[in-house]
Motif scaffolding. Sequence first.
Motif, mmCIF file in Angstrom:
data_model
loop_
_atom_site.group_PDB
_atom_site.id
_atom_site.type_symbol
_atom_site.label_atom_id
_atom_site.label_comp_id
_atom_site.label_asym_id
_atom_site.label_seq_id
_atom_site.Cartn_x
_atom_site.Cartn_y
_atom_site.Cartn_z
ATOM 1 N N ASP A 46 0.828 -1.206 0.000
ATOM 2 C CA ASP A 46 0.000 0.000 0.000
ATOM 3 C C ASP A 46 0.863 1.257 0.000
ATOM 4 O O ASP A 46 0.535 2.249 -0.660
ATOM 5 N N GLN A 47 1.967 1.207 0.724
ATOM 6 C CA GLN A 47 2.869 2.355 0.767
ATOM 7 C C GLN A 47 3.483 2.610 -0.605
ATOM 8 O O GLN A 47 3.579 3.764 -1.048
ATOM 9 N N LEU A 60 3.665 5.726 -5.631
ATOM 10 C CA LEU A 60 3.656 5.744 -7.090
ATOM 11 C C LEU A 60 2.572 6.660 -7.634
ATOM 12 O O LEU A 60 2.780 7.360 -8.640
ATOM 13 N N TRP A 61 1.401 6.668 -7.000
ATOM 14 C CA TRP A 61 0.331 7.558 -7.450
ATOM 15 C C TRP A 61 0.741 9.015 -7.282
ATOM 16 O O TRP A 61 0.496 9.858 -8.166
ATOM 17 N N GLU A 100 14.481 5.879 -2.013
ATOM 18 C CA GLU A 100 14.862 5.619 -0.623
ATOM 19 C C GLU A 100 13.910 4.617 0.023
ATOM 20 O O GLU A 100 14.337 3.701 0.734
ATOM 21 N N MET A 101 12.603 4.778 -0.244
ATOM 22 C CA MET A 101 11.608 3.862 0.315
ATOM 23 C C MET A 101 11.812 2.446 -0.207
ATOM 24 O O MET A 101 11.717 1.472 0.543
ATOM 25 N N LEU A 102 12.106 2.311 -1.515
ATOM 26 C CA LEU A 102 12.342 0.989 -2.085
ATOM 27 C C LEU A 102 13.549 0.324 -1.433
ATOM 28 O O LEU A 102 13.546 -0.891 -1.191
#
Length: 300
Positions: free
Chosen positions: A3-4, A9-10, A124-126
């Motif tokens: 979900d994050q 991405l949206w 960074e999140m990936l």
Amino acid sequence: RRDQRRDALWRLFVAAFGMMQVMMYAIPAYLAPAGDMSFDASQLMRWASFVLTVPVVAYSAAPFFTGAWRSLAGGTLGMDVPVALGIAVAFGASLAATLAGSGDVYYDSVTMFVFLLLAGRHLEMLARQRAARSLDHLERAVPEFANRLSDFPRTLASQRVAAASLRRGDLVLVKPGEPLPADGVVVQGSGEVNEALLTGESHPVAKAAGDRVIGGSINVSDVLVVRAEKVGPDTVLSSIRRLVERAAAEKPRFLALADRAAPLFVLVVIALAFVAGYIWLQVEPSRALPVAVAVLVATC
């Protein structure tokens, strides 16, 4: 985590779409010689850029405003503060110029700025999620159940028990294709064990009676009888998991120093932005706002 990623991405997609469309309207204003574009055409492009920038500021840039508000509410100055301030000032000044019908607008700069920051934070999140997934693999490596031998060596009849209930000295039967439930020593049988999860080596390692094996590695050939020597939190995998968790929880010394310096850095940057804007207001008022915003944006 899924979900994050979808949410990020949206937000990135909306910022990218807005950036490209706003730039289409900005290019004619940049390239047209002075006086070639009518006032009505110029205003039409400004209002179109405004409409396309609103979703970028309200939706894509929302995490920056939320982070800035959280920092201020907590009595600190995080890096989201100059980001949110730069976006808000540039957008507000552009809206004022659009309503007045004169002056410079920065819709293209706002949308591009938001897109680039979101792209960096997405990467960074990936990276963080990839690290978390590696920890998940460690969690799943040790099986939930084990085949405990109760009358060895007379028989290989086993009882299926929870791997967490194993004790040091228990004998377990490991069939081909099954992971080892604990660290131990091979008592009977010989074959090959895949230890790629721990060593990265894709080729199986030969094991025979007397050789040590590591919990979580996969028996890929014959049946093995293993005496458990380290179980539960004492296994190699558990030690690795604790190290990974500690590394994720603790901050390196330089990062902790940066966190302590960040509020002072942000405060100085905001002060410099206002000072630069004030100086240019005395020298050339039309450049005061772009210079102040540039100082804020450059820090991000």
